[in-house]
Design an enzyme around this catalytic site. Structure first.
Site, PDB file in Angstrom:
ATOM      1  N   GLY A   1      29.113 -23.413  48.480  1.00  0.00           N
ATOM      2  CA  GLY A   1      29.675 -24.635  49.059  1.00  0.00           C
ATOM      3  C   GLY A   1      29.777 -24.657  50.574  1.00  0.00           C
ATOM      4  O   GLY A   1      29.695 -25.722  51.179  1.00  0.00           O
TER       5      GLY A   1
ATOM      6  N   ASP B   1      41.460 -24.654  47.359  1.00  0.00           N
ATOM      7  CA  ASP B   1      42.095 -25.509  46.349  1.00  0.00           C
ATOM      8  C   ASP B   1      43.312 -24.752  45.807  1.00  0.00           C
ATOM      9  O   ASP B   1      44.381 -24.781  46.404  1.00  0.00           O
ATOM     10  CB  ASP B   1      41.038 -25.826  45.292  1.00  0.00           C
ATOM     11  CG  ASP B   1      41.490 -26.812  44.247  1.00  0.00           C
ATOM     12  OD1 ASP B   1      42.696 -26.940  44.021  1.00  0.00           O
ATOM     13  OD2 ASP B   1      40.641 -27.463  43.615  1.00  0.00           O
TER      14      ASP B   1
ATOM     15  N   LYS C   1      43.733 -28.195  50.045  1.00  0.00           N
ATOM     16  CA  LYS C   1      44.577 -29.038  49.182  1.00  0.00           C
ATOM     17  C   LYS C   1      45.947 -28.377  49.110  1.00  0.00           C
ATOM     18  O   LYS C   1      46.185 -27.537  48.234  1.00  0.00           O
ATOM     19  CB  LYS C   1      43.983 -29.113  47.770  1.00  0.00           C
ATOM     20  CG  LYS C   1      42.644 -29.831  47.666  1.00  0.00           C
ATOM     21  CD  LYS C   1      42.173 -29.858  46.210  1.00  0.00           C
ATOM     22  CE  LYS C   1      40.795 -30.433  46.059  1.00  0.00           C
ATOM     23  NZ  LYS C   1      40.238 -30.265  44.687  1.00  0.00           N
TER      24      LYS C   1
ATOM     25  N   PHE D   1      39.534 -34.084  43.221  1.00  0.00           N
ATOM     26  CA  PHE D   1      38.219 -33.458  43.343  1.00  0.00           C
ATOM     27  C   PHE D   1      37.368 -34.182  44.395  1.00  0.00           C
ATOM     28  O   PHE D   1      37.337 -35.404  44.442  1.00  0.00           O
ATOM     29  CB  PHE D   1      37.521 -33.482  41.990  1.00  0.00           C
ATOM     30  CG  PHE D   1      36.389 -32.516  41.886  1.00  0.00           C
ATOM     31  CD1 PHE D   1      36.633 -31.154  41.759  1.00  0.00           C
ATOM     32  CD2 PHE D   1      35.071 -32.955  41.937  1.00  0.00           C
ATOM     33  CE1 PHE D   1      35.582 -30.255  41.679  1.00  0.00           C
ATOM     34  CE2 PHE D   1      34.020 -32.064  41.859  1.00  0.00           C
ATOM     35  CZ  PHE D   1      34.278 -30.714  41.721  1.00  0.00           C
TER      36      PHE D   1
ATOM     37  N   ASP E   1      29.914 -29.561  45.542  1.00  0.00           N
ATOM     38  CA  ASP E   1      29.157 -30.115  44.413  1.00  0.00           C
ATOM     39  C   ASP E   1      30.039 -30.499  43.240  1.00  0.00           C
ATOM     40  O   ASP E   1      31.195 -30.062  43.133  1.00  0.00           O
ATOM     41  CB  ASP E   1      28.158 -29.072  43.916  1.00  0.00           C
ATOM     42  CG  ASP E   1      28.850 -27.944  43.141  1.00  0.00           C
ATOM     43  OD1 ASP E   1      29.775 -27.324  43.711  1.00  0.00           O
ATOM     44  OD2 ASP E   1      28.491 -27.699  41.978  1.00  0.00           O
TER      45      ASP E   1
ATOM     46  N   ARG F   1      25.680 -32.009  46.835  1.00  0.00           N
ATOM     47  CA  ARG F   1      25.824 -31.148  48.022  1.00  0.00           C
ATOM     48  C   ARG F   1      25.143 -31.774  49.239  1.00  0.00           C
ATOM     49  O   ARG F   1      25.561 -31.558  50.369  1.00  0.00           O
ATOM     50  CB  ARG F   1      25.197 -29.768  47.781  1.00  0.00           C
ATOM     51  CG  ARG F   1      25.925 -28.920  46.746  1.00  0.00           C
ATOM     52  CD  ARG F   1      25.431 -27.479  46.848  1.00  0.00           C
ATOM     53  NE  ARG F   1      25.732 -26.693  45.668  1.00  0.00           N
ATOM     54  CZ  ARG F   1      26.888 -26.067  45.442  1.00  0.00           C
ATOM     55  NH1 ARG F   1      27.875 -26.167  46.303  1.00  0.00           N
ATOM     56  NH2 ARG F   1      27.068 -25.350  44.348  1.00  0.00           N
TER      57      ARG F   1
HETATM   58  P1  IMP Z   1      40.074 -22.213  44.572  1.00  0.00           P
HETATM   59  O1  IMP Z   1      39.877 -20.791  44.130  1.00  0.00           O
HETATM   60  O2  IMP Z   1      40.779 -23.035  43.517  1.00  0.00           O
HETATM   61  O3  IMP Z   1      40.773 -22.339  45.918  1.00  0.00           O
HETATM   62  O4  IMP Z   1      38.652 -22.898  44.711  1.00  0.00           O
HETATM   63  C1  IMP Z   1      37.610 -22.238  45.298  1.00  0.00           C
HETATM   64  C2  IMP Z   1      36.248 -22.867  45.120  1.00  0.00           C
HETATM   65  O5  IMP Z   1      36.183 -23.866  44.095  1.00  0.00           O
HETATM   66  C3  IMP Z   1      35.837 -23.576  46.376  1.00  0.00           C
HETATM   67  O6  IMP Z   1      35.259 -22.688  47.289  1.00  0.00           O
HETATM   68  C4  IMP Z   1      34.830 -24.574  45.855  1.00  0.00           C
HETATM   69  O7  IMP Z   1      33.567 -23.973  45.703  1.00  0.00           O
HETATM   70  C5  IMP Z   1      35.372 -24.944  44.489  1.00  0.00           C
HETATM   71  N1  IMP Z   1      36.187 -26.173  44.586  1.00  0.00           N
HETATM   72  C6  IMP Z   1      37.535 -26.263  44.646  1.00  0.00           C
HETATM   73  N2  IMP Z   1      37.932 -27.538  44.746  1.00  0.00           N
HETATM   74  C7  IMP Z   1      36.797 -28.277  44.762  1.00  0.00           C
HETATM   75  C8  IMP Z   1      36.544 -29.692  44.884  1.00  0.00           C
HETATM   76  O8  IMP Z   1      37.434 -30.553  44.994  1.00  0.00           O
HETATM   77  N3  IMP Z   1      35.217 -30.054  44.878  1.00  0.00           N
HETATM   78  C9  IMP Z   1      34.202 -29.179  44.774  1.00  0.00           C
HETATM   79  N4  IMP Z   1      34.395 -27.858  44.658  1.00  0.00           N
HETATM   80  C10 IMP Z   1      35.685 -27.410  44.662  1.00  0.00           C
END
Ligand code: IMP
Length: 193
Positions: free
Chosen positions: A62, A121, A149, A170, A177, A183
């Site tokens: 990403g 996130d 977030k 999201f 993506d 992307r």
């Molecule tokens: P986390 O571990 O929940 O903080 O999320 C990490 C990864 O999940 C990010 O680096 C993104 O690749 C993917 N991700 C989290 N939230 C989103 C979103 O809203 N859209 C797309 N990908 C997300």
């Protein structure tokens, strides 16, 4: 104007709404606003690392687009390497399980490291990564994320450079993506709830 479906057509930004895999998204951060903010972040990082050569660790997949723009906005010497973690797969919510799919190649011992993420996130991936990278014994370890977030995120996580704080919805586009699509959309779109 009808809502374009990314799963059906070639990408032609920039529209107020798009659909991707049956879900409707509305434009949230236009490409120009993203570029402006990324350039500010680049200036901030250039100032902070004026006396050293930091290494940016870009989190695949990403963050590839953000990393490319951020690096070009840094006007002092810097290096880049890549790490890849397991992602959300084709889902919109975290599985809660994080695995390393590709580790860094560079020797990070004694280096000034900046992790470059597209979005924090829940913060689980970032926590996992910071633990992994700390084990390399870097001189310093900071985080630059384009999006955060705060409502979803682990409160103890320190994020040094944040592009935009966004609601717990999201988002897609600019490297992010949904099931590998979107992307290449230059603007960031948010789920139209
Ligand atoms: P986390 O571990 O929940 O903080 O999320 C990490 C990864 O999940 C990010 O680096 C993104 O690749 C993917 N991700 C989290 N939230 C989103 C979103 O809203 N859209 C797309 N990908 C997300």
């Amino acid at each position: 104007m009808p809502t374009r479906d990314l799963t059906q057509t070639a990408v032609r930004p920039s529209e107020a709404t798009i659909t991707c895999r049956g879900e409707r998204f509305r434009r949230y951060l236009p490409a120009d606003d993203i570029q402006e903010r990324v350039e500010e972040m680049g200036r901030q990082i250039s100032r902070a690392y004026a006396d050293t050569v930091p290494i940016l660790i870009s989190v695949l997949n990403g963050a590839f687009m953000f990393t490319a723009d951020l690096m070009r906005a840094i006007d002092t010497s810097c290096e880049v390497d890549f790490i890849k973690l397991s992602s959300y797969g084709d889902e919109k919510v975290s599985s809660g399980q994080v695995h390393e799919l590709k580790s860094v190649d560079a020797n990070l011992k004694g280096r000034d490291v900046v992790v470059v993420e597209d979005i924090v996130d829940t913060g689980l991936s970032m926590q996992f990564m910071l633990e992994r990278l700390s084990a390399h014994d870097p001189a310093s370890l900071r985080v630059a994320t384009l999006l955060h977030k705060p409502e979803a995120s682990e409160p103890d996580l320190t994020l040094d450079y944040v592009g935009f704080e966004i609601p717990d919805l999201f988002v897609i586009g600019y490297g992010l993506d949904y099931g590998q699509l979107a992307r290449n959309v230059p603007d960031i779109y948010i789920l139209d709830s």
